[in-house]
Design an enzyme around this catalytic site. Structure first.
Site, PDB file in Angstrom:
ATOM      1  N   THR A 116      -3.866   5.601   3.351  1.00  0.00           N
ATOM      2  CA  THR A 116      -2.588   6.158   2.915  1.00  0.00           C
ATOM      3  C   THR A 116      -2.712   6.880   1.569  1.00  0.00           C
ATOM      4  O   THR A 116      -1.987   7.831   1.309  1.00  0.00           O
ATOM      5  CB  THR A 116      -1.524   5.037   2.853  1.00  0.00           C
ATOM      6  OG1 THR A 116      -1.730   4.163   3.951  1.00  0.00           O
ATOM      7  CG2 THR A 116      -0.135   5.593   2.936  1.00  0.00           C
ATOM      8  N   LYS A 145       0.843  -1.214   0.000  1.00  0.00           N
ATOM      9  CA  LYS A 145       0.000   0.000   0.000  1.00  0.00           C
ATOM     10  C   LYS A 145       0.870   1.253   0.000  1.00  0.00           C
ATOM     11  O   LYS A 145       0.452   2.307  -0.499  1.00  0.00           O
ATOM     12  CB  LYS A 145      -0.996  -0.014   1.164  1.00  0.00           C
ATOM     13  CG  LYS A 145      -0.399   0.037   2.575  1.00  0.00           C
ATOM     14  CD  LYS A 145      -0.191   1.415   3.113  1.00  0.00           C
ATOM     15  CE  LYS A 145       0.570   1.415   4.422  1.00  0.00           C
ATOM     16  NZ  LYS A 145       0.885   2.767   4.898  1.00  0.00           N
TER      17      LYS A 145
HETATM   18  O1  LIG Z   1       1.235   3.073   7.626  1.00  0.00           O
HETATM   19  C1  LIG Z   1       0.729   4.142   7.912  1.00  0.00           C
HETATM   20  C2  LIG Z   1      -0.670   4.284   8.312  1.00  0.00           C
HETATM   21  O2  LIG Z   1      -1.288   3.054   8.511  1.00  0.00           O
HETATM   22  C3  LIG Z   1       1.535   5.373   7.802  1.00  0.00           C
HETATM   23  O3  LIG Z   1       1.632   5.745   6.470  1.00  0.00           O
HETATM   24  P1  LIG Z   1       2.825   6.682   5.987  1.00  0.00           P
HETATM   25  O4  LIG Z   1       4.093   5.946   6.330  1.00  0.00           O
HETATM   26  O5  LIG Z   1       2.605   6.886   4.541  1.00  0.00           O
HETATM   27  O6  LIG Z   1       2.725   7.958   6.780  1.00  0.00           O
END
Ligand SMILES: O=C(CO)COP(=O)(O)O
Ligand SMILES: NC(=O)C1=CN([C@@H]2O[C@H](COP(=O)(O)OP(=O)(O)OC[C@H]3O[C@@H](n4cnc5c(N)ncnc54)[C@H](OP(=O)(O)O)[C@@H]3O)[C@@H](O)[C@H]2O)C=CC1
Length: 336
Positions: free
Chosen positions: A248, A191
């Site tokens: 995300t 993701k």
């Molecule tokens: O994994 C995350 C939320 O579940 C954090 O996402 P980011 O690392 O893109 O900030």
């Protein structure tokens, strides 16, 4: 319980705060920065989670051995590219039957190993039945602010997943169990790559149809990869798959999405990463996914374009054109 948290970044600190609020005594290992003083005296992680008061029963140290000594549970929350090195330092000192909960998301560049593969490689065999993986849509800042959050805790050891579920859950944090470790891990890792693509689409102002298309086709790619290595496709429709993907790809707090936004606005990767103190796992994971998808023969066009934009000089405009002009096909091709 006495709990050691290895990793004093934003997620390690937010999880440590949650566990301390659940009544546990928590000791957090911080890598290099002089953060223990700020946490122990000022009750704040000024570098990675500023603005949140940490409870008295959450303490920090730079001594990793102290973090695992006499603990009834260990939580590992370091970035994936340092996981092997960090856990190797304590692997032989973790007492038998200590639950180890990993909250890292990523796939190792050099080996294409999932976090579970790395931990099983590094930890003695007697630790393997005590491994649990926590993943799902959970921005550290929102968990620290006690906003309602739901995650998945996956383990081959179902009874242990249920124990961990009880340790983490409270009125505003709800953990669901799963035995599909591979599905949960692929969701959490891939993701981040799709979020870079969704961010780029936003940075290029390509609209909401594009974003929805990116998320949905991204889910398809994640599911195809996961199924090819034995996961249940339905796991990818769950919290650690679609849940985290939607968060995300749409959430302003995402570091991965913000990397994509800046790419879409024409900034270079060096410029973007040089200006960040936090980790955007998708930047490295895109390399691993590129290698893994080639090795397994799994078609992952969005992830491939992210890799080419990051590492092969493809422009985001050409990436979009190439994705839109691919051969036409049935929607579910390659999944079932
Ligand atoms: O994994 C995350 C939320 O579940 C954090 O996402 P980011 O690392 O893109 O900030
Ligand atoms: N933040 C979030 O909202 C969420 C993050 N995650 C995942 O959690 C994991 C950890 O990320 P997160 O807490 O956000 O990290 P941050 O980006 O907030 O901080 C980076 C952390 O990595 C440490 N670090 C950097 N280099 C090294 C090294 N060589 N050895 C050991 N530690 C090092 C830093 O310590 P120092 O500064 O002392 O070097 C710091 O603690 C990632 O896999 C991420 O995807 C999962 C869900 C939510």
């Amino acid at each position: 319980m006495n709990i050691g948290v290895i990793g004093g970044g934003s997620w390690g600190t937010a999880l440590a705060k949650l566990l301390a609020e659940n009544g546990h005594d928590v000791l957090v290992w911080c890598h290099e920065k002089p953060l223990p003083a700020a946490i122990n005296e000022g009750h704040e992680n000024t570098e990675y989670l500023p603005g949140f008061t940490l409870p008295d029963n959450l303490r920090a140290t730079n001594d990793i051995q102290e973090t695992i000594a006499d603990k009834e549970m260990i939580v590992s929350v370091v970035p994936s590219h340092v996981l092997r090195k960090v856990i190797s330092q304590v692997a032989d000192d973790i007492p038998p039957a200590t639950p180890i909960v990993s909250a890292t998301k990523g796939i190792e560049n050099e080996t294409q190993m999932l976090v579970s593969d790395i931990l099983e490689d590094v930890l003695p065999e007697y630790c393997h039945p005590y491994l649990v993986y926590l993943s799902g849509p959970s921005f550290a800042k929102e968990v620290a602010a006690q906003k309602p959050t739901a995650v998945t805790v996956a383990s081959y050891n179902h009874k242990l997943a249920e124990r961990v579920q009880r340790v983490f859950s409270n009125d505003v944090f709800r953990a669901y169990t799963s035995t599909d470790v591979v599905g949960v891990e692929i969701g959490g890792a891939v993701k981040n790559v799709i979020a870079i693509a969704a961010g780029a689409v936003a940075g290029m102002e390509l609209g909401l149809n594009s974003r929805a298309g990116m998320i949905t086709r991204g889910l398809h790619e994640m599911s195809r990869l996961a199924v090819s290595i034995g996961a249940n496709p339905l796991t990818l429709s769950g919290l650690a798959g679609m849940g985290d993907l939607v968060l995300t790809c749409t959430g302003g707090l995402s570091r991965n999405r913000s990397v994509g936004v800046k790419l879409g606005q024409g900034h270079s990767l060096e410029e973007i990463v040089g200006g960040m103190n936090m980790v955007a796992e998708g930047v490295k994971t895109s390399k691993s996914v590129h290698s893994l998808s080639q090795k397994l023969g799994v078609e992952m066009p969005i992830c491939e374009k992210v890799y080419q934009v990051l590492y092969e000089g493809l422009s985001t405009e050409d990436a979009v054109t190439e994705l839109m002009s691919r051969e036409l096909k049935p929607e579910l091709q390659g999944l079932y």
